[in-house]
Design a protein around this motif. Structure first.
Motif, PDB file in Angstrom:
ATOM      1  N   THR A 143      13.300  43.271   9.030  1.00 36.84           N
ATOM      2  CA  THR A 143      12.859  42.647   7.783  1.00 36.84           C
ATOM      3  C   THR A 143      11.811  41.583   8.058  1.00 36.84           C
ATOM      4  OG1 THR A 143      14.879  43.124   6.532  1.00 36.84           O
ATOM      5  CG2 THR A 143      13.623  41.181   5.868  1.00 36.84           C
ATOM      6  N   TRP A 201      16.331  35.961  -0.546  1.00 35.72           N
ATOM      7  CA  TRP A 201      17.046  37.102   0.045  1.00 35.72           C
ATOM      8  C   TRP A 201      18.273  37.465  -0.778  1.00 35.72           C
ATOM      9  CZ3 TRP A 201      13.637  38.902   3.133  1.00 35.72           C
ATOM     10  CH2 TRP A 201      12.753  38.025   3.780  1.00 35.72           C
ATOM     11  N   THR A 212       5.153  49.443   7.294  1.00 31.39           N
ATOM     12  CA  THR A 212       5.885  50.434   6.523  1.00 31.39           C
ATOM     13  C   THR A 212       4.919  51.494   6.014  1.00 31.39           C
ATOM     14  OG1 THR A 212       5.651  49.324   4.388  1.00 31.39           O
ATOM     15  CG2 THR A 212       7.524  48.675   5.789  1.00 31.39           C
ATOM     16  N   HIS A 262       7.674  41.746   6.861  1.00 35.66           N
ATOM     17  CA  HIS A 262       7.024  40.696   6.081  1.00 35.66           C
ATOM     18  C   HIS A 262       5.905  40.008   6.864  1.00 35.66           C
ATOM     19  CE1 HIS A 262      10.537  41.443   3.569  1.00 35.66           C
ATOM     20  NE2 HIS A 262       9.765  40.995   2.592  1.00 35.66           N
ATOM     21  N   HIS A 307      15.342  44.835   4.083  1.00 34.53           N
ATOM     22  CA  HIS A 307      15.228  44.166   2.789  1.00 34.53           C
ATOM     23  C   HIS A 307      13.943  44.615   2.107  1.00 34.53           C
ATOM     24  CE1 HIS A 307      14.677  40.958  -0.189  1.00 34.53           C
ATOM     25  NE2 HIS A 307      15.966  40.715  -0.059  1.00 34.53           N
ATOM     26  N   PRO A 308      13.967  44.839   0.797  1.00 35.79           N
ATOM     27  CA  PRO A 308      12.732  45.220   0.107  1.00 35.79           C
ATOM     28  C   PRO A 308      11.617  44.206   0.363  1.00 35.79           C
ATOM     29  CG  PRO A 308      14.620  45.403  -1.363  1.00 35.79           C
ATOM     30  CD  PRO A 308      15.116  44.739  -0.111  1.00 35.79           C
ATOM     31  N   GLU A 309      10.409  44.706   0.498  1.00 33.98           N
ATOM     32  CA  GLU A 309       9.263  43.836   0.770  1.00 33.98           C
ATOM     33  C   GLU A 309       9.070  42.831  -0.367  1.00 33.98           C
ATOM     34  OE1 GLU A 309       4.441  44.154   1.657  1.00 33.98           O
ATOM     35  OE2 GLU A 309       5.666  45.971   1.461  1.00 33.98           O
ATOM     36  N   THR A 342      19.655  45.793   1.123  1.00 28.73           N
ATOM     37  CA  THR A 342      18.682  46.547   1.913  1.00 28.73           C
ATOM     38  C   THR A 342      18.419  47.912   1.280  1.00 28.73           C
ATOM     39  OG1 THR A 342      20.405  47.477   3.333  1.00 28.73           O
ATOM     40  CG2 THR A 342      19.381  45.406   4.051  1.00 28.73           C
ATOM     41  N   VAL A 343      17.261  48.447   1.586  1.00 23.10           N
ATOM     42  CA  VAL A 343      16.890  49.781   1.097  1.00 23.10           C
ATOM     43  C   VAL A 343      16.385  50.600   2.277  1.00 23.10           C
ATOM     44  CG1 VAL A 343      16.316  49.001  -1.232  1.00 23.10           C
ATOM     45  CG2 VAL A 343      14.553  48.999   0.538  1.00 23.10           C
ATOM     46  N   SER A 344      16.460  51.913   2.142  1.00 24.02           N
ATOM     47  CA  SER A 344      15.943  52.803   3.179  1.00 24.02           C
ATOM     48  C   SER A 344      14.418  52.707   3.208  1.00 24.02           C
ATOM     49  CB  SER A 344      16.384  54.232   2.878  1.00 24.02           C
ATOM     50  OG  SER A 344      15.917  55.114   3.875  1.00 24.02           O
ATOM     51  N   THR A 345      13.870  52.411   4.381  1.00 27.66           N
ATOM     52  CA  THR A 345      12.447  52.105   4.507  1.00 27.66           C
ATOM     53  C   THR A 345      11.851  52.891   5.668  1.00 27.66           C
ATOM     54  OG1 THR A 345      12.927  49.852   3.734  1.00 27.66           O
ATOM     55  CG2 THR A 345      10.780  50.229   4.766  1.00 27.66           C
ATOM     56  N   LEU A 402      18.451  40.593  -2.666  1.00 29.48           N
ATOM     57  CA  LEU A 402      18.570  42.025  -2.909  1.00 29.48           C
ATOM     58  C   LEU A 402      19.206  42.735  -1.710  1.00 29.48           C
ATOM     59  CD1 LEU A 402      15.079  42.714  -4.525  1.00 29.48           C
ATOM     60  CD2 LEU A 402      17.281  42.439  -5.689  1.00 29.48           C
TER      61      LEU A 402
END
Length: 212
Positions: free
Chosen positions: A130, A96, A24, A134, A64-66, A100-103, A98
């Motif tokens: 995701t 898991w 990322t 990770h 998914h946020p890191e 998803t977010v724009s990454t 949270l």
């Protein structure tokens, strides 16, 4: 246009062609622009130059946020008792929660693979994103803590090309150190049965393992 690759460029492209499938923008910025006053902006500008030269592909995608993982959830080596797979599965699944977010994600291109003699060169599929983000975090932790081990870091894309078309299970990473091998796996929301199958594979191969 790009006159020549800097040492930093080569390190990033080496990671994307020989260690992981994706990184990322925040991962790259905090790793290779640590002394910069504007690490994210400077990293983005340089990556756009590499993109213009067909060496990386950049996409903004949902993921998914890191997770702030710092250590394996469980480890095992031949001779040890098997882990409590039910408890490990619970730990993995509860992470898991949270949305998803724009990454912003960066992957190598086939041009970069050819230039550096690596593997892969494709952007992760939606189902892989995701996980791959990770797995990149695990790689960066190894890079920080045990840089001497990375020459033996063999990731899934390399294993797939080395072994050809096979139905054999491919681990995320095999870490080769001298005559010893260890499997490194990033655990998604693995059910107990999948963990048992993974353990059975490693036990048969006498591979110690880490599940992050």
């Amino acid at each position: 246009m790009l006159a020549q690759l800097t040492t930093r460029d080569v390190e990033i492209l080496d990671a994307l062609t020989k260690r992981v499938r994706v990184l990322t923008l925040p991962q790259i910025a905090r790793t290779w622009w640590t002394t910069s006053k504007e690490p994210r902006e400077n990293a983005k500008n340089r990556l756009q130059i590499l993109q213009a030269n067909a060496l990386v592909q950049i996409q903004r995608v949902p993921a998914h946020p890191e997770l702030p993982i710092e250590a394996p959830v469980t480890t095992w080596k031949p001779g040890d008792a098997a882990p409590d797979f039910g408890a490990v599965s619970y730990q993995l699944k509860r992470r898991w929660i949270l949305p998803t977010v724009s990454t912003v994600c960066i992957a190598a291109t086939p041009t970069a693979v050819n230039r550096l003699g690596g593997y892969g060169g494709r952007f992760p599929r939606q189902i892989e994103r995701t996980h791959d983000i990770h797995m990149a975090r695990v790689f960066l932790l190894y890079r920080q803590r045990r840089p001497e081990s990375l020459s033996g870091w063999i990731f899934e894309e390399a294993l797939r090309q080395q072994r050809g078309h096979t139905s054999e299970r491919l681990p995320d990473v095999i870490l080769q150190e001298r005559a010893n091998q260890m499997v490194i796996e990033f655990g998604g929301a693995y059910p107990k049965a999948k963990l048992e199958a993974f353990h059975g594979y490693c036990k048969e191969k006498t591979f110690p393992y880490e599940i992050w």
